[in-house]
Enzyme design. Sequence first.
Site, PDB file in Angstrom:
ATOM      1  N   ASP A  70       0.857  -1.177   0.000  1.00 46.84           N
ATOM      2  CA  ASP A  70       0.000   0.000   0.000  1.00 46.84           C
ATOM      3  C   ASP A  70       0.902   1.239   0.000  1.00 46.84           C
ATOM      4  O   ASP A  70       2.116   1.132   0.165  1.00 46.84           O
ATOM      5  CB  ASP A  70      -0.883  -0.036   1.260  1.00 46.84           C
ATOM      6  CG  ASP A  70      -1.703   1.226   1.424  1.00 46.84           C
ATOM      7  OD1 ASP A  70      -2.399   1.608   0.461  1.00 46.84           O
ATOM      8  OD2 ASP A  70      -1.637   1.847   2.501  1.00 46.84           O
ATOM      9  N   LYS A 110     -11.321   6.918  -2.632  1.00 43.31           N
ATOM     10  CA  LYS A 110     -11.730   8.042  -1.804  1.00 43.31           C
ATOM     11  C   LYS A 110     -13.222   8.369  -1.901  1.00 43.31           C
ATOM     12  O   LYS A 110     -13.843   8.755  -0.907  1.00 43.31           O
ATOM     13  CB  LYS A 110     -10.877   9.271  -2.135  1.00 43.31           C
ATOM     14  CG  LYS A 110      -9.393   9.055  -1.880  1.00 43.31           C
ATOM     15  CD  LYS A 110      -9.138   8.358  -0.532  1.00 43.31           C
ATOM     16  CE  LYS A 110      -7.699   7.942  -0.359  1.00 43.31           C
ATOM     17  NZ  LYS A 110      -7.515   6.981   0.736  1.00 43.31           N
TER      18      LYS A 110
END
Length: 264
Positions: A10, A51
């Site tokens: 990540d 997001k």
Amino acid sequence: MKIIKGVLLDWAGTTVDYGCMAPVSSFMKVFKEKGISVTMEQTRKPMGMAKIDHIRTMLAMPEIRKQWKGNLSEADVHELNTLFEKYLFEELREYTDPVPGATKAVNELREMGLKIGTTTGYTREMMHIVCAGAAEKGYEPDVTVTADDVDAGRPYPWMAYYAAMKMGVFPMNRLVKVGDTTVDMKEGRNAGAWTVGLIYGSSELGLSEAEVMKLSEEERSIREATVREKLIEAGAHQVLLSIKDVPSYIRELDEKLSKVVELS
């Protein structure tokens, strides 16, 4: 390496942006501007998602939803996402420093013959900034995949599959997924990869380097146990203290797996 062929990392909270501070700050500004009170815990809970999905998840929380005046539409979600991106782009470049030990760990993984792939909840446009900033400071993975590149982000495995394809790693149990959020763990497990969680630097810990340094040994122990429990519950095969521990863990994992193959 006899079995493990690649690592899937990540970004924010794992390899850059200690504590995953940039998106948290921007999300909280968005909701404050709309007159909605949100806590740090609520803001961090969906961390790791694309997001716009993060915003949808926050808006679905009862404590937040009841503060929204009137009906909530998809247009409202997109308006909030646009506002989030505005705030994030204003400061994102300031949050591209690799976490302590990340560059050294990645270089060591590369020397072990492993491919270095990444997935992220950031968009491709955001990653242009993050990748450029990180590269200037010595961190540059082989492959970066965003939710823009696939039909859906985490917890779905599509980014992991696409990254594995770009890396040339197959089957998926030849890959180790490393992340700092519960949704990272779900992505890794859903993809069929060995899945590792990190404590220090993580969004789940939610502290800056300075805040971590101020913790007593007792506080560290309690917080470590809390984060470890969350990540294991979300599917982590192993939880490590920091990214510095990843190379040695993968060596041990590869050795154990190679012995199983020899015995079969």
